[in-house]
Write a protein that holds these residues in place. Structure first.
Motif, PDB file in Angstrom:
ATOM      1  N   LEU A   6       0.836  -1.200   0.000  1.00 12.41           N
ATOM      2  CA  LEU A   6       0.000   0.000   0.000  1.00 12.41           C
ATOM      3  C   LEU A   6       0.872   1.253   0.000  1.00 12.41           C
ATOM      4  O   LEU A   6       0.632   2.191  -0.776  1.00 12.41           O
ATOM      5  CB  LEU A   6      -0.940   0.011   1.207  1.00 12.41           C
ATOM      6  CG  LEU A   6      -1.805   1.260   1.369  1.00 12.41           C
ATOM      7  CD1 LEU A   6      -2.733   1.425   0.168  1.00 12.41           C
ATOM      8  CD2 LEU A   6      -2.607   1.197   2.664  1.00 12.41           C
ATOM      9  N   ALA A   7       1.897   1.271   0.839  1.00 15.42           N
ATOM     10  CA  ALA A   7       2.792   2.426   0.895  1.00 15.42           C
ATOM     11  C   ALA A   7       3.471   2.640  -0.452  1.00 15.42           C
ATOM     12  O   ALA A   7       3.575   3.781  -0.940  1.00 15.42           O
ATOM     13  CB  ALA A   7       3.828   2.232   2.000  1.00 15.42           C
ATOM     14  N   GLN A   8       3.917   1.578  -1.075  1.00 12.46           N
ATOM     15  CA  GLN A   8       4.573   1.690  -2.382  1.00 12.46           C
ATOM     16  C   GLN A   8       3.599   2.214  -3.437  1.00 12.46           C
ATOM     17  O   GLN A   8       3.949   3.046  -4.263  1.00 12.46           O
ATOM     18  CB  GLN A   8       5.162   0.345  -2.823  1.00 12.46           C
ATOM     19  CG  GLN A   8       5.994   0.435  -4.077  1.00 12.46           C
ATOM     20  CD  GLN A   8       7.125   1.451  -3.963  1.00 12.46           C
ATOM     21  OE1 GLN A   8       7.881   1.455  -2.991  1.00 12.46           O
ATOM     22  NE2 GLN A   8       7.226   2.347  -4.930  1.00 12.46           N
ATOM     23  N   ALA A   9       2.355   1.750  -3.398  1.00  9.31           N
ATOM     24  CA  ALA A   9       1.341   2.226  -4.347  1.00  9.31           C
ATOM     25  C   ALA A   9       1.084   3.718  -4.157  1.00  9.31           C
ATOM     26  O   ALA A   9       0.977   4.473  -5.135  1.00  9.31           O
ATOM     27  CB  ALA A   9       0.051   1.434  -4.182  1.00  9.31           C
ATOM     28  N   VAL A  10       1.011   4.160  -2.897  1.00 11.23           N
ATOM     29  CA  VAL A  10       0.775   5.576  -2.619  1.00 11.23           C
ATOM     30  C   VAL A  10       1.954   6.416  -3.105  1.00 11.23           C
ATOM     31  O   VAL A  10       1.773   7.471  -3.724  1.00 11.23           O
ATOM     32  CB  VAL A  10       0.503   5.799  -1.110  1.00 11.23           C
ATOM     33  CG1 VAL A  10       0.517   7.278  -0.762  1.00 11.23           C
ATOM     34  CG2 VAL A  10      -0.822   5.178  -0.714  1.00 11.23           C
ATOM     35  N   LEU A  11       3.165   5.963  -2.850  1.00 11.26           N
ATOM     36  CA  LEU A  11       4.352   6.698  -3.297  1.00 11.26           C
ATOM     37  C   LEU A  11       4.431   6.755  -4.818  1.00 11.26           C
ATOM     38  O   LEU A  11       4.775   7.795  -5.402  1.00 11.26           O
ATOM     39  CB  LEU A  11       5.621   6.062  -2.717  1.00 11.26           C
ATOM     40  CG  LEU A  11       5.789   6.197  -1.203  1.00 11.26           C
ATOM     41  CD1 LEU A  11       6.993   5.382  -0.722  1.00 11.26           C
ATOM     42  CD2 LEU A  11       5.924   7.647  -0.787  1.00 11.26           C
ATOM     43  N   THR A  12       4.112   5.662  -5.474  1.00  7.79           N
ATOM     44  CA  THR A  12       4.103   5.632  -6.944  1.00  7.79           C
ATOM     45  C   THR A  12       3.067   6.610  -7.487  1.00  7.79           C
ATOM     46  O   THR A  12       3.339   7.378  -8.407  1.00  7.79           O
ATOM     47  CB  THR A  12       3.815   4.201  -7.453  1.00  7.79           C
ATOM     48  OG1 THR A  12       4.830   3.328  -6.959  1.00  7.79           O
ATOM     49  CG2 THR A  12       3.780   4.142  -8.970  1.00  7.79           C
ATOM     50  N   PHE A  13       1.863   6.591  -6.891  1.00 12.33           N
ATOM     51  CA  PHE A  13       0.820   7.532  -7.309  1.00 12.33           C
ATOM     52  C   PHE A  13       1.278   8.973  -7.110  1.00 12.33           C
ATOM     53  O   PHE A  13       1.114   9.819  -7.994  1.00 12.33           O
ATOM     54  CB  PHE A  13      -0.477   7.290  -6.527  1.00 12.33           C
ATOM     55  CG  PHE A  13      -1.519   8.337  -6.799  1.00 12.33           C
ATOM     56  CD1 PHE A  13      -2.293   8.286  -7.945  1.00 12.33           C
ATOM     57  CD2 PHE A  13      -1.691   9.400  -5.915  1.00 12.33           C
ATOM     58  CE1 PHE A  13      -3.233   9.269  -8.216  1.00 12.33           C
ATOM     59  CE2 PHE A  13      -2.630  10.388  -6.175  1.00 12.33           C
ATOM     60  CZ  PHE A  13      -3.406  10.314  -7.324  1.00 12.33           C
ATOM     61  N   ARG A  14       1.875   9.258  -5.942  1.00 17.06           N
ATOM     62  CA  ARG A  14       2.336  10.619  -5.659  1.00 17.06           C
ATOM     63  C   ARG A  14       3.329  11.088  -6.718  1.00 17.06           C
ATOM     64  O   ARG A  14       3.235  12.202  -7.229  1.00 17.06           O
ATOM     65  CB  ARG A  14       2.969  10.686  -4.267  1.00 17.06           C
ATOM     66  CG  ARG A  14       3.422  12.099  -3.893  1.00 17.06           C
ATOM     67  CD  ARG A  14       4.321  12.118  -2.705  1.00 17.06           C
ATOM     68  NE  ARG A  14       5.568  11.413  -3.066  1.00 17.06           N
ATOM     69  CZ  ARG A  14       6.540  11.129  -2.211  1.00 17.06           C
ATOM     70  NH1 ARG A  14       6.398  11.434  -0.939  1.00 17.06           N
ATOM     71  NH2 ARG A  14       7.620  10.518  -2.606  1.00 17.06           N
ATOM     72  N   ASP A  15       4.289  10.216  -7.060  1.00 17.48           N
ATOM     73  CA  ASP A  15       5.297  10.588  -8.057  1.00 17.48           C
ATOM     74  C   ASP A  15       4.673  10.840  -9.425  1.00 17.48           C
ATOM     75  O   ASP A  15       4.987  11.827 -10.099  1.00 17.48           O
ATOM     76  CB  ASP A  15       6.373   9.502  -8.154  1.00 17.48           C
ATOM     77  CG  ASP A  15       7.218   9.410  -6.892  1.00 17.48           C
ATOM     78  OD1 ASP A  15       7.208  10.368  -6.090  1.00 17.48           O
ATOM     79  OD2 ASP A  15       7.883   8.365  -6.712  1.00 17.48           O
ATOM     80  N   LYS A  16       3.771   9.956  -9.854  1.00 15.34           N
ATOM     81  CA  LYS A  16       3.125  10.118 -11.162  1.00 15.34           C
ATOM     82  C   LYS A  16       2.240  11.368 -11.182  1.00 15.34           C
ATOM     83  O   LYS A  16       2.202  12.104 -12.174  1.00 15.34           O
ATOM     84  CB  LYS A  16       2.310   8.871 -11.517  1.00 15.34           C
ATOM     85  CG  LYS A  16       3.180   7.689 -11.889  1.00 15.34           C
ATOM     86  CD  LYS A  16       2.356   6.493 -12.308  1.00 15.34           C
ATOM     87  CE  LYS A  16       3.274   5.353 -12.720  1.00 15.34           C
ATOM     88  NZ  LYS A  16       2.554   4.229 -13.286  1.00 15.34           N
ATOM     89  N   TYR A  17       1.531  11.595 -10.091  1.00 14.99           N
ATOM     90  CA  TYR A  17       0.666  12.768  -9.980  1.00 14.99           C
ATOM     91  C   TYR A  17       1.506  14.046 -10.048  1.00 14.99           C
ATOM     92  O   TYR A  17       1.158  14.992 -10.768  1.00 14.99           O
ATOM     93  CB  TYR A  17      -0.123  12.683  -8.670  1.00 14.99           C
ATOM     94  CG  TYR A  17      -1.102  13.800  -8.421  1.00 14.99           C
ATOM     95  CD1 TYR A  17      -2.104  14.100  -9.337  1.00 14.99           C
ATOM     96  CD2 TYR A  17      -1.045  14.545  -7.247  1.00 14.99           C
ATOM     97  CE1 TYR A  17      -3.016  15.116  -9.097  1.00 14.99           C
ATOM     98  CE2 TYR A  17      -1.949  15.560  -6.996  1.00 14.99           C
ATOM     99  CZ  TYR A  17      -2.924  15.845  -7.922  1.00 14.99           C
ATOM    100  OH  TYR A  17      -3.819  16.854  -7.681  1.00 14.99           O
ATOM    101  N   SER A  18       2.627  14.077  -9.345  1.00 15.06           N
ATOM    102  CA  SER A  18       3.501  15.252  -9.358  1.00 15.06           C
ATOM    103  C   SER A  18       4.055  15.506 -10.758  1.00 15.06           C
ATOM    104  O   SER A  18       4.098  16.654 -11.217  1.00 15.06           O
ATOM    105  CB  SER A  18       4.660  15.068  -8.372  1.00 15.06           C
ATOM    106  OG  SER A  18       4.179  15.050  -7.060  1.00 15.06           O
ATOM    107  N   LYS A  19       4.488  14.445 -11.437  1.00 17.08           N
ATOM    108  CA  LYS A  19       5.023  14.601 -12.793  1.00 17.08           C
ATOM    109  C   LYS A  19       3.947  15.121 -13.751  1.00 17.08           C
ATOM    110  O   LYS A  19       4.209  15.988 -14.585  1.00 17.08           O
ATOM    111  CB  LYS A  19       5.583  13.269 -13.301  1.00 17.08           C
ATOM    112  CG  LYS A  19       6.907  12.914 -12.669  1.00 17.08           C
ATOM    113  CD  LYS A  19       7.407  11.553 -13.145  1.00 17.08           C
ATOM    114  CE  LYS A  19       8.668  11.186 -12.377  1.00 17.08           C
ATOM    115  NZ  LYS A  19       9.112   9.826 -12.625  1.00 17.08           N
TER     116      LYS A  19
END
Length: 188
Positions: A6-19
């Motif tokens: 779950l933490a990895q999914a949230v971090l991945t989403f955050r990075d993609k959203y920021s980009k």
């Protein structure tokens, strides 16, 4: 392992959203708050904001978060801030609202430090029965553990003016677990 995924999914989403925001030149509300606070770290910008705003009015102060409080603190003076709020009505914890900020300010101002506190407990719309019922219930269920304040004389509603006559009717419904099991068994 599930929390790590779950933490990895949230971090991945955050990075993609920021980009994606960067690609389209957009910011969201959270970005706006963070950028504002970064700008206010510049003393000249901070002073310009302090001079620009004659008065600062903050409604629903019980629902601000630490970041918003930091922005307000950076641009306010001791003589130009007005807060309105009711910690009993705080509903935005899911947005990191910190009602204790309001409680702390109210206590500070009620002691006469840099301001004053006015309790707006007069009720002009509700009947005696509604006011009495509300005060009775909240006096029992609201305390520092459940609502961060004690529902004492300063919190209680006080009837003012000519409100309509009314009565309170309520029913206590007892939940019967065996009845739930019977329904589940019947459906199977």
């Amino acid at each position: 392992p599930y929390m790590q995924q779950l933490a990895q999914a949230v971090l991945t989403f955050r990075d993609k959203y920021s980009k994606k925001k960067q690609q389209v030149g957009a910011i969201d509300f959270s970005d706006m708050e963070n950028h504002a606070l970064k700008l206010l770290n510049d003393p000249s910008i901070c002073e310009a904001c302090k001079e620009r705003f004659k008065y600062i009015f903050v409604d629903e102060y019980q629902d601000i978060n630490l970041l918003q409080d930091s922005i307000i603190s950076a641009i306010k003076r001791d003589d130009n801030i007005f807060f309105v709020g009711d910690v009993k009505q705080s509903i935005y914890r899911f947005r990191n609202a910190e009602p204790k900020l309001f409680i702390k300010k109210a206590a500070q101002y009620s002691n006469g430090l840099n301001g004053c506190t006015l309790n707006l407990s007069s009720n002009f719309r509700s009947s005696d029965s509604v006011i009495n019922f509300t005060n009775e219930i909240f006096s029992v269920i609201m305390n520092e553990r459940t609502g961060e304040i004690n529902y004492d004389e300063t919190c209680k509603l006080k009837k003012e003016g000519q409100a309509g006559v009314g009565s309170i009717d309520f029913e206590i419904i007892e939940h019967n677990k065996s009845a739930d099991n019977e329904c589940t068994d019947a459906e199977e």
